[in-house]
Design a protein around this motif. Structure first.
Motif, mmCIF file in Angstrom:
data_model
loop_
_atom_site.group_PDB
_atom_site.id
_atom_site.type_symbol
_atom_site.label_atom_id
_atom_site.label_comp_id
_atom_site.label_asym_id
_atom_site.label_seq_id
_atom_site.Cartn_x
_atom_site.Cartn_y
_atom_site.Cartn_z
ATOM 1 N N SER A 15 -4.303 4.586 -0.523
ATOM 2 C CA SER A 15 -3.414 3.457 -0.225
ATOM 3 C C SER A 15 -4.153 2.210 0.271
ATOM 4 C CB SER A 15 -2.279 3.860 0.714
ATOM 5 O OG SER A 15 -2.745 4.383 1.925
ATOM 6 N N PRO A 16 -5.186 2.319 1.115
ATOM 7 C CA PRO A 16 -5.871 1.069 1.465
ATOM 8 C C PRO A 16 -6.597 0.454 0.268
ATOM 9 C CG PRO A 16 -7.007 2.932 2.462
ATOM 10 C CD PRO A 16 -5.723 3.456 1.873
ATOM 11 N N THR A 17 -7.105 1.301 -0.627
ATOM 12 C CA THR A 17 -7.735 0.779 -1.833
ATOM 13 C C THR A 17 -6.710 0.055 -2.683
ATOM 14 O OG1 THR A 17 -9.374 2.544 -1.796
ATOM 15 C CG2 THR A 17 -9.057 1.398 -3.900
ATOM 16 N N ALA A 18 -5.549 0.680 -2.862
ATOM 17 C CA ALA A 18 -4.493 0.046 -3.648
ATOM 18 C C ALA A 18 -4.009 -1.234 -2.979
ATOM 19 C CB ALA A 18 -3.337 1.018 -3.854
ATOM 20 N N GLU A 19 -3.981 -1.257 -1.656
ATOM 21 C CA GLU A 19 -3.604 -2.483 -0.942
ATOM 22 C C GLU A 19 -4.557 -3.619 -1.302
ATOM 23 O OE1 GLU A 19 -3.559 -4.323 3.594
ATOM 24 O OE2 GLU A 19 -3.579 -2.147 3.357
ATOM 25 N N ALA A 20 -5.854 -3.361 -1.205
ATOM 26 C CA ALA A 20 -6.847 -4.408 -1.491
ATOM 27 C C ALA A 20 -6.817 -4.815 -2.961
ATOM 28 C CB ALA A 20 -8.237 -3.918 -1.098
ATOM 29 N N PRO A 123 -9.202 11.273 -3.565
ATOM 30 C CA PRO A 123 -10.652 11.402 -3.601
ATOM 31 C C PRO A 123 -11.248 11.980 -2.323
ATOM 32 C CG PRO A 123 -10.062 9.111 -3.285
ATOM 33 C CD PRO A 123 -8.782 9.867 -3.535
ATOM 34 N N TYR A 124 -10.468 12.025 -1.250
ATOM 35 C CA TYR A 124 -10.943 12.679 -0.030
ATOM 36 C C TYR A 124 -11.272 14.140 -0.349
ATOM 37 C CZ TYR A 124 -11.145 13.980 4.913
ATOM 38 O OH TYR A 124 -11.556 14.429 6.150
ATOM 39 N N TYR A 125 -10.498 14.724 -1.276
ATOM 40 C CA TYR A 125 -10.699 16.123 -1.669
ATOM 41 C C TYR A 125 -11.470 16.248 -2.979
ATOM 42 C CZ TYR A 125 -7.308 16.796 1.995
ATOM 43 O OH TYR A 125 -6.681 16.778 3.210
ATOM 44 N N THR A 126 -11.193 15.374 -3.957
ATOM 45 C CA THR A 126 -11.850 15.489 -5.266
ATOM 46 C C THR A 126 -13.258 14.912 -5.261
ATOM 47 O OG1 THR A 126 -11.112 13.339 -6.118
ATOM 48 C CG2 THR A 126 -9.602 15.232 -6.430
ATOM 49 N N LYS A 127 -13.521 14.006 -4.346
ATOM 50 C CA LYS A 127 -14.804 13.273 -4.236
ATOM 51 C C LYS A 127 -15.021 12.290 -5.389
ATOM 52 C CE LYS A 127 -15.654 15.662 -0.570
ATOM 53 N NZ LYS A 127 -14.811 15.275 0.545
ATOM 54 N N ASP A 128 -13.993 12.064 -6.213
ATOM 55 C CA ASP A 128 -14.107 11.125 -7.336
ATOM 56 C C ASP A 128 -13.542 9.765 -6.907
ATOM 57 O OD1 ASP A 128 -14.388 9.826 -9.725
ATOM 58 O OD2 ASP A 128 -12.916 11.054 -10.813
ATOM 59 N N PHE A 129 -14.275 9.076 -6.072
ATOM 60 C CA PHE A 129 -13.830 7.793 -5.540
ATOM 61 C C PHE A 129 -13.766 6.725 -6.626
ATOM 62 C CE2 PHE A 129 -15.548 10.265 -2.073
ATOM 63 C CZ PHE A 129 -14.531 10.182 -1.142
ATOM 64 N N ASP A 130 -14.747 6.725 -7.533
ATOM 65 C CA ASP A 130 -14.743 5.749 -8.621
ATOM 66 C C ASP A 130 -13.573 5.997 -9.569
ATOM 67 O OD1 ASP A 130 -17.044 4.369 -7.725
ATOM 68 O OD2 ASP A 130 -18.348 5.827 -8.719
ATOM 69 N N GLY A 131 -13.281 7.253 -9.867
ATOM 70 C CA GLY A 131 -12.162 7.577 -10.747
ATOM 71 C C GLY A 131 -10.835 7.170 -10.135
ATOM 72 N N ALA A 132 -10.673 7.423 -8.845
ATOM 73 C CA ALA A 132 -9.441 7.012 -8.159
ATOM 74 C C ALA A 132 -9.310 5.496 -8.195
ATOM 75 C CB ALA A 132 -9.441 7.517 -6.714
ATOM 76 N N LEU A 133 -10.402 4.794 -7.968
ATOM 77 C CA LEU A 133 -10.374 3.332 -7.998
ATOM 78 C C LEU A 133 -9.972 2.815 -9.377
ATOM 79 C CD1 LEU A 133 -10.902 0.531 -6.784
ATOM 80 C CD2 LEU A 133 -13.307 0.838 -7.394
ATOM 81 N N ARG A 134 -10.537 3.391 -10.434
ATOM 82 C CA ARG A 134 -10.185 2.944 -11.795
ATOM 83 C C ARG A 134 -8.694 3.153 -12.084
ATOM 84 N NH1 ARG A 134 -15.183 5.237 -12.782
ATOM 85 N NH2 ARG A 134 -14.237 7.161 -13.578
ATOM 86 N N LEU A 135 -8.154 4.296 -11.672
ATOM 87 C CA LEU A 135 -6.731 4.558 -11.888
ATOM 88 C C LEU A 135 -5.884 3.591 -11.066
ATOM 89 C CD1 LEU A 135 -4.436 6.169 -13.128
ATOM 90 C CD2 LEU A 135 -4.757 7.880 -11.320
ATOM 91 N N ILE A 136 -6.288 3.335 -9.839
ATOM 92 C CA ILE A 136 -5.565 2.385 -8.979
ATOM 93 C C ILE A 136 -5.594 0.984 -9.599
ATOM 94 C CG2 ILE A 136 -5.711 1.179 -6.764
ATOM 95 C CD1 ILE A 136 -6.526 3.981 -5.569
ATOM 96 N N GLU A 137 -6.747 0.567 -10.124
ATOM 97 C CA GLU A 137 -6.821 -0.752 -10.760
ATOM 98 C C GLU A 137 -5.858 -0.851 -11.939
ATOM 99 O OE1 GLU A 137 -11.215 -2.600 -10.071
ATOM 100 O OE2 GLU A 137 -11.130 -0.839 -11.393
ATOM 101 N N ARG A 138 -5.824 0.173 -12.771
ATOM 102 C CA ARG A 138 -4.906 0.161 -13.918
ATOM 103 C C ARG A 138 -3.456 0.136 -13.452
ATOM 104 N NH1 ARG A 138 -6.269 4.089 -18.809
ATOM 105 N NH2 ARG A 138 -4.363 3.049 -19.505
ATOM 106 N N ALA A 139 -3.151 0.936 -12.441
ATOM 107 C CA ALA A 139 -1.778 0.969 -11.933
ATOM 108 C C ALA A 139 -1.391 -0.384 -11.340
ATOM 109 C CB ALA A 139 -1.635 2.075 -10.891
#
Length: 148
Positions: A15-20, A123-139
């Motif tokens: 959520s903070p990533t999506a906020e930014a 990503p706290y659990y998956t460790k895929d921070f870049d993947g989460a960021l890419r999905l958040i950017e698209r969303a």
């Protein structure tokens, strides 16, 4: 001005990533908006975002360092026009706090990316921070497109 709240579990990764990201994309599109984030849990209240998430976001040009975790409250239904949940469990937790008579829409964030997924994996659990960021950017691109 549209007021949007993005909610995940602890308010230190998704959520903070999506906020930014959403704030930056609204600004770039010239759309006036207020964006905030929160978590359904209380264990990280006052904490900065998770360091690996800060680093992944920084590589993509987003600064998460000023953000601090807070917990979602029923008052958020009054303060925001749209609430976006990172996954179905968070959506259920948000809806469980809905005050009677409040019609503020609560939706999942990930479907705005049009990838066929309902959740932004944590990503706290998956460790895929870049993947989460890419999905958040698209969303967030999808959210902005809906607002235009």
């Amino acid at each position: 001005m549209t007021r949007i709240l993005i909610v995940c579990l602890g308010n230190i990764c998704r959520s903070p990533t999506a906020e930014a990201v959403l704030r930056a994309k609204l600004d770039a599109a010239g759309i006036a908006g207020q964006v905030d984030s929160a978590g359904t849990g209380d264990w990280h209240v006052g904490d900065p975002p998770h360091p690996p998430m800060i680093r992944a976001a920084a590589k993509a040009g987003y600064d998460l360092t000023p953000l601090r975790a807070r917990q979602f409250t029923p008052a958020d239904f009054d303060a925001f026009d749209l609430i976006l949940a990172a996954d179905p469990a968070n959506l259920r937790d948000i809806e469980a706090q809905r005050p009677a008579g409040h019609a503020t829409p609560v939706r999942l964030l990930a479907p705005y990316a049009e990838t066929g997924t309902e959740e932004v994996p944590d990503p706290y659990y998956t460790k895929d921070f870049d993947g989460a960021l890419r999905l958040i950017e698209r969303a967030c691109d999808g959210v902005v497109a809906q607002l235009q």
